[in-house]
Design a protein around this motif. Structure first.
Motif, PDB file in Angstrom:
ATOM      1  N   PHE A 159      -0.644   0.351  -4.170  1.00 15.07           N
ATOM      2  CA  PHE A 159      -0.446   1.474  -3.475  1.00 15.07           C
ATOM      3  C   PHE A 159      -1.512   1.467  -2.201  1.00 15.07           C
ATOM      4  O   PHE A 159      -1.130   1.429  -1.166  1.00 15.07           O
ATOM      5  CB  PHE A 159      -0.675   2.857  -4.149  1.00 15.07           C
ATOM      6  CG  PHE A 159      -0.578   3.872  -3.010  1.00 15.07           C
ATOM      7  CD1 PHE A 159       0.734   4.388  -2.585  1.00 15.07           C
ATOM      8  CD2 PHE A 159      -1.503   4.875  -2.950  1.00 15.07           C
ATOM      9  CE1 PHE A 159       0.734   5.688  -1.595  1.00 15.07           C
ATOM     10  CE2 PHE A 159      -1.702   5.712  -1.740  1.00 15.07           C
ATOM     11  CZ  PHE A 159      -0.514   6.211  -1.223  1.00 15.07           C
ATOM     12  N   LEU A 160      -2.776   1.200  -2.563  1.00 14.06           N
ATOM     13  CA  LEU A 160      -3.927   1.014  -1.579  1.00 14.06           C
ATOM     14  C   LEU A 160      -3.719  -0.221  -0.493  1.00 14.06           C
ATOM     15  O   LEU A 160      -3.866  -0.050   0.406  1.00 14.06           O
ATOM     16  CB  LEU A 160      -5.022   1.311  -2.400  1.00 14.06           C
ATOM     17  CG  LEU A 160      -5.486   2.699  -2.916  1.00 14.06           C
ATOM     18  CD1 LEU A 160      -6.965   2.586  -3.813  1.00 14.06           C
ATOM     19  CD2 LEU A 160      -5.470   3.491  -2.038  1.00 14.06           C
ATOM     20  N   GLU A 161      -3.406  -1.198  -1.182  1.00 16.88           N
ATOM     21  CA  GLU A 161      -3.166  -2.499  -0.282  1.00 16.88           C
ATOM     22  C   GLU A 161      -1.976  -2.253   0.533  1.00 16.88           C
ATOM     23  O   GLU A 161      -2.170  -2.683   1.753  1.00 16.88           O
ATOM     24  CB  GLU A 161      -2.800  -3.687  -1.550  1.00 16.88           C
ATOM     25  CG  GLU A 161      -3.856  -4.255  -2.029  1.00 16.88           C
ATOM     26  CD  GLU A 161      -3.696  -5.309  -2.918  1.00 16.88           C
ATOM     27  OE1 GLU A 161      -3.851  -6.481  -2.428  1.00 16.88           O
ATOM     28  OE2 GLU A 161      -3.289  -5.364  -4.128  1.00 16.88           O
ATOM     29  N   MET A 162      -0.953  -1.499   0.163  1.00 22.26           N
ATOM     30  CA  MET A 162       0.435  -1.289   0.971  1.00 22.26           C
ATOM     31  C   MET A 162      -0.257  -0.275   2.239  1.00 22.26           C
ATOM     32  O   MET A 162       0.116  -0.454   3.191  1.00 22.26           O
ATOM     33  CB  MET A 162       1.662  -0.669   0.282  1.00 22.26           C
ATOM     34  CG  MET A 162       1.979  -2.163  -0.574  1.00 22.26           C
ATOM     35  SD  MET A 162       2.564  -3.196   0.693  1.00 22.26           S
ATOM     36  CE  MET A 162       3.879  -4.032  -0.389  1.00 22.26           C
ATOM     37  N   VAL A 163      -0.952   0.683   1.638  1.00 24.52           N
ATOM     38  CA  VAL A 163      -1.435   1.652   2.595  1.00 24.52           C
ATOM     39  C   VAL A 163      -2.240   0.986   3.827  1.00 24.52           C
ATOM     40  O   VAL A 163      -2.236   1.131   5.066  1.00 24.52           O
ATOM     41  CB  VAL A 163      -2.292   2.756   1.815  1.00 24.52           C
ATOM     42  CG1 VAL A 163      -3.105   3.670   2.789  1.00 24.52           C
ATOM     43  CG2 VAL A 163      -1.439   3.635   1.121  1.00 24.52           C
ATOM     44  N   CYS A 164      -3.040  -0.092   3.338  1.00 18.63           N
ATOM     45  CA  CYS A 164      -3.959  -0.624   4.382  1.00 18.63           C
ATOM     46  C   CYS A 164      -3.034  -1.481   5.444  1.00 18.63           C
ATOM     47  O   CYS A 164      -3.216  -1.463   6.692  1.00 18.63           O
ATOM     48  CB  CYS A 164      -5.072  -1.542   3.610  1.00 18.63           C
ATOM     49  SG  CYS A 164      -6.140  -2.437   4.609  1.00 18.63           S
ATOM     50  N   LYS A 165      -2.090  -1.938   4.708  1.00 21.24           N
ATOM     51  CA  LYS A 165      -1.340  -2.897   5.697  1.00 21.24           C
ATOM     52  C   LYS A 165      -0.429  -2.178   6.434  1.00 21.24           C
ATOM     53  O   LYS A 165      -0.217  -2.357   7.781  1.00 21.24           O
ATOM     54  CB  LYS A 165      -0.470  -4.011   4.735  1.00 21.24           C
ATOM     55  CG  LYS A 165      -1.190  -5.112   4.018  1.00 21.24           C
ATOM     56  CD  LYS A 165      -2.039  -5.874   5.012  1.00 21.24           C
ATOM     57  CE  LYS A 165      -2.888  -6.700   4.031  1.00 21.24           C
ATOM     58  NZ  LYS A 165      -3.802  -7.229   4.970  1.00 21.24           N
ATOM     59  N   GLY A 166       0.209  -0.980   5.718  1.00 22.80           N
ATOM     60  CA  GLY A 166       0.839   0.119   6.533  1.00 22.80           C
ATOM     61  C   GLY A 166       0.122   0.444   7.901  1.00 22.80           C
ATOM     62  O   GLY A 166       0.482   0.813   8.930  1.00 22.80           O
ATOM     63  N   ARG A 167      -1.255   0.716   7.617  1.00 19.30           N
ATOM     64  CA  ARG A 167      -2.139   1.399   8.518  1.00 19.30           C
ATOM     65  C   ARG A 167      -2.318   0.644   9.752  1.00 19.30           C
ATOM     66  O   ARG A 167      -2.044   0.994  10.808  1.00 19.30           O
ATOM     67  CB  ARG A 167      -3.330   1.825   8.172  1.00 19.30           C
ATOM     68  CG  ARG A 167      -4.402   2.422   9.125  1.00 19.30           C
ATOM     69  CD  ARG A 167      -5.617   2.854   8.357  1.00 19.30           C
ATOM     70  NE  ARG A 167      -5.535   3.706   7.207  1.00 19.30           N
ATOM     71  CZ  ARG A 167      -5.980   3.267   5.880  1.00 19.30           C
ATOM     72  NH1 ARG A 167      -6.466   2.410   5.694  1.00 19.30           N
ATOM     73  NH2 ARG A 167      -5.613   4.304   4.960  1.00 19.30           N
ATOM     74  N   GLU A 168      -2.582  -0.982   9.311  1.00 18.09           N
ATOM     75  CA  GLU A 168      -2.652  -1.875  10.383  1.00 18.09           C
ATOM     76  C   GLU A 168      -1.580  -2.094  11.281  1.00 18.09           C
ATOM     77  O   GLU A 168      -1.629  -1.995  12.511  1.00 18.09           O
ATOM     78  CB  GLU A 168      -2.905  -3.146   9.555  1.00 18.09           C
ATOM     79  CG  GLU A 168      -4.280  -3.283   9.119  1.00 18.09           C
ATOM     80  CD  GLU A 168      -4.625  -4.493   8.570  1.00 18.09           C
ATOM     81  OE1 GLU A 168      -4.616  -5.306   9.357  1.00 18.09           O
ATOM     82  OE2 GLU A 168      -4.841  -4.976   7.518  1.00 18.09           O
TER      83      GLU A 168
END
Length: 167
Positions: free
Chosen positions: A52-61
């Protein structure tokens, strides 16, 4: 501002960024293709906090570059060259150039960026088509260069998202 960290707390923006990353995954789109054609996308529940946190980071980028809240350098060295009126008369792509008329073009444009498509749309090609017989301003030229660099960064992030998704 997002609240993601190593805790169990997250906010609605984190959830939106997670969904945004998932929707940009080619792996996800292949797996859920039939649902994407007939109804709202089904976003899978995260398999772990780390995922979840890795996807949040990529989605934010992705969100930050797509909304142009994060400025990208012109790492592709795209240039607008030629002498003329900047009028879009005949759009064509050849030899890493987007030609807008017989004398002016954008250089150093990879074919995959010219053909970049998401959601069934070739965004930049449509942008040019909608402006046929208009003259590009300096702002328009900078915008096209920015969009091409955004497409490049998006493609890189999509590969990273697929790597995370397929673990």
């Amino acid at each position: 501002e997002s609240k993601s960290d190593e805790s169990t707390q997250f906010d609605v923006l984190d959830l939106a960024d997670y969904c945004y990353a998932i929707l940009f995954s080619n792996t996800y789109r292949a797996a859920y293709k039939e649902f994407l054609c007939i109804e709202f996308p089904r976003v899978p529940i995260p398999t772990s906090k780390e995922f979840f946190l890795e996807m949040v980071c990529k989605g934010r980028e992705l969100r930050e570059i797509h909304t142009m809240h994060k400025n990208l350098e012109n790492n592709l060295n795209i240039e607008f060259v030629g002498i003329g009126s900047n009028e879009i008369t005949n759009i064509s792509y050849t030899n890493e150039r987007i030609k807008i008329n017989s004398t002016q073009s954008f250089t150093n444009v990879r074919e995959d960026l010219w053909d970049f498509c998401f959601g069934g749309y070739h965004g930049l090609q449509k942008w040019f088509k909608d402006r046929k017989h208009s003259s590009l301003s300096e702002s328009d030229i900078k915008h096209v260069i920015s969009v091409l660099n955004i497409f490049d960064e998006t493609q890189k992030l999509m590969v990273e998202i697929d790597d995370i998704f397929s673990r």
